[in-house]
Design a protein around this motif. Sequence first.
Motif, PDB file in Angstrom:
ATOM      1  N   SER A 165       9.543  -4.340  17.355  1.00 15.45           N
ATOM      2  CA  SER A 165       9.430  -3.264  18.351  1.00 15.45           C
ATOM      3  C   SER A 165      10.000  -1.965  17.788  1.00 15.45           C
ATOM      4  CB  SER A 165      10.153  -3.632  19.647  1.00 15.45           C
ATOM      5  OG  SER A 165      11.516  -3.893  19.393  1.00 15.45           O
ATOM      6  N   HIS A 166      10.936  -2.094  16.872  1.00 13.69           N
ATOM      7  CA  HIS A 166      11.418  -0.905  16.179  1.00 13.69           C
ATOM      8  C   HIS A 166      12.019  -1.299  14.838  1.00 13.69           C
ATOM      9  CE1 HIS A 166      14.992  -1.978  18.727  1.00 13.69           C
ATOM     10  NE2 HIS A 166      15.508  -2.002  17.530  1.00 13.69           N
ATOM     11  N   GLY A 167      12.273  -0.277  14.049  1.00 12.33           N
ATOM     12  CA  GLY A 167      12.833  -0.480  12.707  1.00 12.33           C
ATOM     13  C   GLY A 167      13.396   0.845  12.285  1.00 12.33           C
ATOM     14  N   ARG A 168      12.998   1.267  11.117  1.00 10.14           N
ATOM     15  CA  ARG A 168      13.524   2.512  10.562  1.00 10.14           C
ATOM     16  C   ARG A 168      13.334   3.738  11.474  1.00 10.14           C
ATOM     17  NH1 ARG A 168      12.042   3.827   4.604  1.00 10.14           N
ATOM     18  NH2 ARG A 168      11.189   1.766   4.901  1.00 10.14           N
ATOM     19  N   HIS A 169      12.115   3.845  12.062  1.00  8.63           N
ATOM     20  CA  HIS A 169      11.833   5.062  12.823  1.00  8.63           C
ATOM     21  C   HIS A 169      12.067   4.914  14.308  1.00  8.63           C
ATOM     22  CE1 HIS A 169       9.171   5.228   9.220  1.00  8.63           C
ATOM     23  NE2 HIS A 169       9.812   6.367   9.128  1.00  8.63           N
ATOM     24  N   GLY A 170      12.595   3.777  14.716  1.00  8.65           N
ATOM     25  CA  GLY A 170      12.588   3.593  16.163  1.00  8.65           C
ATOM     26  C   GLY A 170      13.842   3.053  16.780  1.00  8.65           C
ATOM     27  N   ILE A 229       0.593   1.865  15.356  1.00  8.67           N
ATOM     28  CA  ILE A 229      -0.267   0.705  15.105  1.00  8.67           C
ATOM     29  C   ILE A 229      -0.977   0.312  16.401  1.00  8.67           C
ATOM     30  CG2 ILE A 229      -0.255  -1.764  14.530  1.00  8.67           C
ATOM     31  CD1 ILE A 229       2.066  -1.111  12.567  1.00  8.67           C
ATOM     32  N   LEU A 230      -0.203   0.308  17.484  1.00  5.03           N
ATOM     33  CA  LEU A 230      -0.762  -0.050  18.793  1.00  5.03           C
ATOM     34  C   LEU A 230      -1.933   0.867  19.154  1.00  5.03           C
ATOM     35  CD1 LEU A 230       0.219  -2.239  20.658  1.00  5.03           C
ATOM     36  CD2 LEU A 230       1.641  -0.573  21.840  1.00  5.03           C
ATOM     37  N   HIS A 231      -1.816   2.146  18.822  1.00  2.00           N
ATOM     38  CA  HIS A 231      -2.876   3.100  19.171  1.00  2.00           C
ATOM     39  C   HIS A 231      -4.069   3.038  18.221  1.00  2.00           C
ATOM     40  CE1 HIS A 231       0.195   4.875  21.810  1.00  2.00           C
ATOM     41  NE2 HIS A 231      -0.858   5.184  22.524  1.00  2.00           N
ATOM     42  N   HIS A 232      -3.839   2.688  16.951  1.00  2.00           N
ATOM     43  CA  HIS A 232      -4.926   2.729  15.964  1.00  2.00           C
ATOM     44  C   HIS A 232      -5.639   1.390  15.787  1.00  2.00           C
ATOM     45  CE1 HIS A 232      -3.105   6.553  14.765  1.00  2.00           C
ATOM     46  NE2 HIS A 232      -4.276   6.832  14.241  1.00  2.00           N
ATOM     47  N   GLY A 259       9.239   1.856  18.344  1.00  2.00           N
ATOM     48  CA  GLY A 259       9.327   2.742  17.189  1.00  2.00           C
ATOM     49  C   GLY A 259       8.011   3.454  16.922  1.00  2.00           C
ATOM     50  N   SER A 260       8.047   4.485  16.120  1.00  2.00           N
ATOM     51  CA  SER A 260       6.846   5.294  15.912  1.00  2.00           C
ATOM     52  C   SER A 260       5.768   4.546  15.129  1.00  2.00           C
ATOM     53  CB  SER A 260       7.215   6.590  15.208  1.00  2.00           C
ATOM     54  OG  SER A 260       7.842   6.305  13.977  1.00  2.00           O
ATOM     55  N   THR A 261       6.184   3.677  14.205  1.00  2.00           N
ATOM     56  CA  THR A 261       5.175   2.909  13.460  1.00  2.00           C
ATOM     57  C   THR A 261       4.521   1.896  14.389  1.00  2.00           C
ATOM     58  OG1 THR A 261       6.583   3.104  11.515  1.00  2.00           O
ATOM     59  CG2 THR A 261       4.768   1.543  11.374  1.00  2.00           C
ATOM     60  N   GLU A 299       0.840  -1.198   0.000  1.00  5.51           N
ATOM     61  CA  GLU A 299       0.000   0.000   0.000  1.00  5.51           C
ATOM     62  C   GLU A 299       0.871   1.242   0.000  1.00  5.51           C
ATOM     63  OE1 GLU A 299      -3.336  -0.313  -0.204  1.00  5.51           O
ATOM     64  OE2 GLU A 299      -3.065  -2.483  -0.184  1.00  5.51           O
ATOM     65  N   LEU A 300       0.268   2.348  -0.361  1.00  9.20           N
ATOM     66  CA  LEU A 300       0.973   3.630  -0.390  1.00  9.20           C
ATOM     67  C   LEU A 300       0.317   4.553   0.628  1.00  9.20           C
ATOM     68  CD1 LEU A 300       3.000   5.547  -1.903  1.00  9.20           C
ATOM     69  CD2 LEU A 300       1.078   6.149  -3.388  1.00  9.20           C
ATOM     70  N   GLY A 301       1.118   5.143   1.494  1.00  3.47           N
ATOM     71  CA  GLY A 301       0.537   6.070   2.465  1.00  3.47           C
ATOM     72  C   GLY A 301       1.265   6.028   3.788  1.00  3.47           C
ATOM     73  N   SER A 302       0.508   6.296   4.837  1.00  3.41           N
ATOM     74  CA  SER A 302       1.072   6.271   6.187  1.00  3.41           C
ATOM     75  C   SER A 302       1.084   4.826   6.683  1.00  3.41           C
ATOM     76  CB  SER A 302       0.193   7.131   7.100  1.00  3.41           C
ATOM     77  OG  SER A 302       0.242   6.643   8.410  1.00  3.41           O
ATOM     78  N   PRO A 303       2.267   4.277   7.032  1.00  2.41           N
ATOM     79  CA  PRO A 303       2.310   2.864   7.440  1.00  2.41           C
ATOM     80  C   PRO A 303       1.303   2.517   8.541  1.00  2.41           C
ATOM     81  CG  PRO A 303       4.528   3.640   7.042  1.00  2.41           C
ATOM     82  CD  PRO A 303       3.624   4.837   6.902  1.00  2.41           C
ATOM     83  N   LYS A 304       1.234   3.301   9.595  1.00  2.00           N
ATOM     84  CA  LYS A 304       0.341   2.921  10.703  1.00  2.00           C
ATOM     85  C   LYS A 304      -1.129   2.934  10.275  1.00  2.00           C
ATOM     86  CE  LYS A 304      -0.163   7.430  12.942  1.00  2.00           C
ATOM     87  NZ  LYS A 304       0.873   8.346  12.495  1.00  2.00           N
ATOM     88  N   LEU A 305      -1.501   3.912   9.444  1.00  7.86           N
ATOM     89  CA  LEU A 305      -2.904   4.004   9.022  1.00  7.86           C
ATOM     90  C   LEU A 305      -3.264   2.914   8.019  1.00  7.86           C
ATOM     91  CD1 LEU A 305      -3.397   7.870   8.693  1.00  7.86           C
ATOM     92  CD2 LEU A 305      -4.000   6.367  10.607  1.00  7.86           C
ATOM     93  N   GLU A 306      -2.354   2.650   7.082  1.00 14.48           N
ATOM     94  CA  GLU A 306      -2.636   1.630   6.057  1.00 14.48           C
ATOM     95  C   GLU A 306      -2.658   0.225   6.676  1.00 14.48           C
ATOM     96  OE1 GLU A 306      -3.599   2.093   2.810  1.00 14.48           O
ATOM     97  OE2 GLU A 306      -3.827   4.057   3.712  1.00 14.48           O
ATOM     98  N   ILE A 307      -1.719  -0.032   7.594  1.00 16.52           N
ATOM     99  CA  ILE A 307      -1.663  -1.367   8.212  1.00 16.52           C
ATOM    100  C   ILE A 307      -2.933  -1.620   9.025  1.00 16.52           C
ATOM    101  CG2 ILE A 307      -0.450  -2.763   9.952  1.00 16.52           C
ATOM    102  CD1 ILE A 307       2.183  -1.305   8.891  1.00 16.52           C
TER     103      ILE A 307
END
Length: 147
Positions: free
Chosen positions: A114-119, A131-134, A125-127, A90-98
Amino acid sequence: MERYKHILLAVDFFEPAQVVIDRAKALAQTYQATLSLIHVVDNMPLPDAGYGLDTAYNVDLTGEMIAAAKNKLSDLAKKLGVEQDRLWVELGSPKLEITRIAEENQVDLIVVGSHGRHGFALLLGSTANGILHHAKCDVLAVRLQDN
Ligand code: AMP
Protein backbone atom coordinates in the motif's frame (compact mmCIF):
# COMPACT_ATOMS: atom_id res chain seq x y z
CA MET A 1 -14.74 -17.34 -10.68
CA GLU A 2 -11.82 -17.17 -13.11
CA ARG A 3 -8.55 -18.03 -11.44
CA TYR A 4 -5.51 -15.79 -11.70
CA LYS A 5 -2.94 -17.25 -14.08
CA HIS A 6 -0.07 -14.76 -13.94
CA ILE A 7 0.73 -12.68 -10.86
CA LEU A 8 3.30 -9.86 -10.94
CA LEU A 9 4.87 -8.80 -7.63
CA ALA A 10 6.31 -5.26 -7.64
CA VAL A 11 9.29 -5.16 -5.32
CA ASP A 12 10.62 -1.97 -3.77
CA PHE A 13 14.06 -2.60 -2.25
CA PHE A 14 14.04 0.64 -0.32
CA GLU A 15 11.26 -0.63 1.91
CA PRO A 16 10.83 -4.33 1.11
CA ALA A 17 7.77 -5.68 2.89
CA GLN A 18 7.72 -9.37 3.74
CA VAL A 19 3.94 -9.31 4.15
CA VAL A 20 3.54 -8.24 0.49
CA ILE A 21 5.96 -10.92 -0.70
CA ASP A 22 4.20 -13.58 1.40
CA ARG A 23 0.78 -12.56 0.06
CA ALA A 24 1.90 -12.77 -3.57
CA LYS A 25 3.48 -16.17 -2.97
CA ALA A 26 0.38 -17.51 -1.19
CA LEU A 27 -1.91 -16.25 -3.98
CA ALA A 28 0.27 -17.84 -6.64
CA GLN A 29 0.09 -21.15 -4.77
CA THR A 30 -3.66 -20.91 -4.22
CA TYR A 31 -4.37 -20.18 -7.88
CA GLN A 32 -1.50 -22.29 -9.21
CA ALA A 33 -0.49 -19.14 -11.05
CA THR A 34 2.87 -18.17 -12.50
CA LEU A 35 4.63 -15.68 -10.23
CA SER A 36 6.88 -12.99 -11.75
CA LEU A 37 8.87 -10.25 -10.05
CA ILE A 38 9.61 -6.71 -11.16
CA HIS A 39 11.73 -3.87 -9.86
CA VAL A 40 11.99 -0.55 -11.65
CA VAL A 41 15.06 1.61 -11.29
CA ASP A 42 13.56 5.08 -11.11
CA ASN A 43 15.08 7.37 -13.72
CA MET A 44 16.11 10.41 -11.76
CA PRO A 45 17.32 13.54 -13.50
CA LEU A 46 21.08 13.64 -13.12
CA PRO A 47 22.97 16.85 -12.48
CA ASP A 48 24.25 18.30 -15.70
CA ALA A 49 27.92 19.30 -15.98
CA GLY A 50 26.65 22.58 -17.39
CA TYR A 51 25.44 23.59 -13.96
CA GLY A 52 29.07 23.80 -12.86
CA LEU A 53 28.55 21.35 -10.01
CA ASP A 54 31.39 19.48 -8.40
CA THR A 55 32.28 16.57 -10.71
CA ALA A 56 31.74 14.06 -7.86
CA TYR A 57 28.01 14.62 -8.35
CA ASN A 58 28.17 14.27 -12.09
CA VAL A 59 28.33 10.48 -12.12
CA ASP A 60 25.79 8.23 -13.77
CA LEU A 61 25.15 5.32 -11.43
CA THR A 62 22.32 3.84 -13.54
CA GLY A 63 24.38 0.82 -14.65
CA GLU A 64 25.41 0.02 -11.08
CA MET A 65 21.84 0.43 -9.80
CA ILE A 66 20.48 -1.92 -12.49
CA ALA A 67 23.17 -4.52 -11.73
CA ALA A 68 22.49 -4.32 -7.97
CA ALA A 69 18.73 -4.58 -8.52
CA LYS A 70 19.22 -7.64 -10.76
CA ASN A 71 21.25 -9.35 -8.01
CA LYS A 72 18.70 -8.55 -5.32
CA LEU A 73 15.76 -9.66 -7.46
CA SER A 74 17.59 -12.85 -8.37
CA ASP A 75 18.23 -13.62 -4.66
CA LEU A 76 14.58 -13.05 -3.85
CA ALA A 77 13.51 -15.25 -6.78
CA LYS A 78 15.67 -18.10 -5.46
CA LYS A 79 14.05 -17.81 -2.01
CA LEU A 80 10.57 -17.86 -3.58
CA GLY A 81 11.28 -20.58 -6.10
CA VAL A 82 10.62 -18.19 -9.00
CA GLU A 83 12.35 -19.04 -12.29
CA GLN A 84 15.13 -16.64 -13.30
CA ASP A 85 13.38 -15.93 -16.62
CA ARG A 86 10.39 -14.52 -14.73
CA LEU A 87 12.27 -11.45 -13.46
CA TRP A 88 12.16 -7.94 -14.85
CA VAL A 89 14.45 -5.07 -13.95
CA GLU A 90 13.38 -2.01 -15.91
CA LEU A 91 14.50 1.60 -16.04
CA GLY A 92 11.98 4.41 -15.99
CA SER A 93 8.81 5.40 -14.21
CA PRO A 94 7.80 2.57 -11.83
CA LYS A 95 4.05 2.89 -12.43
CA LEU A 96 4.42 3.03 -16.23
CA GLU A 97 6.98 0.23 -16.49
CA ILE A 98 5.09 -2.08 -14.11
CA THR A 99 1.84 -1.65 -16.02
CA ARG A 100 3.60 -1.98 -19.40
CA ILE A 101 5.28 -5.25 -18.43
CA ALA A 102 1.97 -6.49 -16.98
CA GLU A 103 0.15 -5.78 -20.22
CA GLU A 104 2.84 -7.26 -22.46
CA ASN A 105 2.97 -10.48 -20.46
CA GLN A 106 -0.71 -11.20 -19.88
CA VAL A 107 -0.47 -10.51 -16.14
CA ASP A 108 -3.92 -10.67 -14.55
CA LEU A 109 -2.98 -9.53 -11.02
CA ILE A 110 -0.37 -7.01 -9.88
CA VAL A 111 0.56 -7.17 -6.17
CA VAL A 112 2.04 -4.08 -4.50
CA GLY A 113 2.46 -2.71 -1.00
CA SER A 114 0.00 0.00 0.00
CA HIS A 115 3.01 2.23 0.44
CA GLY A 116 6.78 2.24 0.36
CA ARG A 117 9.33 4.85 -0.51
CA HIS A 118 6.86 7.43 -1.83
CA GLY A 119 3.95 6.78 0.41
CA PHE A 120 4.80 6.41 4.07
CA ALA A 121 2.82 9.55 4.85
CA LEU A 122 -0.08 8.61 2.59
CA LEU A 123 -2.83 6.04 2.78
CA LEU A 124 -1.86 4.81 -0.67
CA GLY A 125 1.65 5.56 -1.95
CA SER A 126 2.10 7.33 -5.26
CA THR A 127 3.43 4.27 -7.08
CA ALA A 128 0.62 2.07 -5.79
CA ASN A 129 -1.88 4.76 -6.73
CA GLY A 130 -0.37 5.20 -10.19
CA ILE A 131 -0.44 1.46 -10.86
CA LEU A 132 -4.08 1.34 -9.79
CA HIS A 133 -4.93 4.07 -12.32
CA HIS A 134 -2.85 2.74 -15.23
CA ALA A 135 -3.30 -1.02 -14.94
CA LYS A 136 -5.73 -2.88 -17.20
CA CYS A 137 -5.76 -5.87 -14.83
CA ASP A 138 -6.61 -6.35 -11.14
CA VAL A 139 -4.31 -4.73 -8.59
CA LEU A 140 -3.94 -5.86 -4.99
CA ALA A 141 -2.51 -3.21 -2.64
CA VAL A 142 -1.48 -5.14 0.46
CA ARG A 143 -2.11 -2.91 3.45
CA LEU A 144 1.07 -2.07 5.34
CA GLN A 145 0.78 -0.83 8.88
CA ASP A 146 2.54 2.37 9.82
CA ASN A 147 5.13 1.97 12.51
P1 AMP B 1 5.01 3.81 -3.06
O1 AMP B 1 3.76 4.13 -3.79
O2 AMP B 1 6.26 4.31 -3.73
O3 AMP B 1 4.93 4.23 -1.64
O4 AMP B 1 5.19 2.22 -3.10
C1 AMP B 1 4.08 1.34 -2.98
C2 AMP B 1 4.45 0.00 -3.52
O5 AMP B 1 4.72 0.08 -4.92
C3 AMP B 1 5.67 -0.67 -2.88
O6 AMP B 1 5.35 -1.35 -1.67
C4 AMP B 1 6.07 -1.65 -4.00
O7 AMP B 1 5.23 -2.80 -3.98
C5 AMP B 1 5.74 -0.85 -5.26
N1 AMP B 1 6.91 -0.09 -5.74
C6 AMP B 1 7.29 1.17 -5.39
N2 AMP B 1 8.39 1.54 -6.06
C7 AMP B 1 8.73 0.48 -6.85
C8 AMP B 1 9.80 0.24 -7.79
N3 AMP B 1 10.72 1.16 -8.05
N4 AMP B 1 9.82 -0.95 -8.42
C9 AMP B 1 8.88 -1.89 -8.17
N5 AMP B 1 7.87 -1.71 -7.30
C10 AMP B 1 7.79 -0.54 -6.64
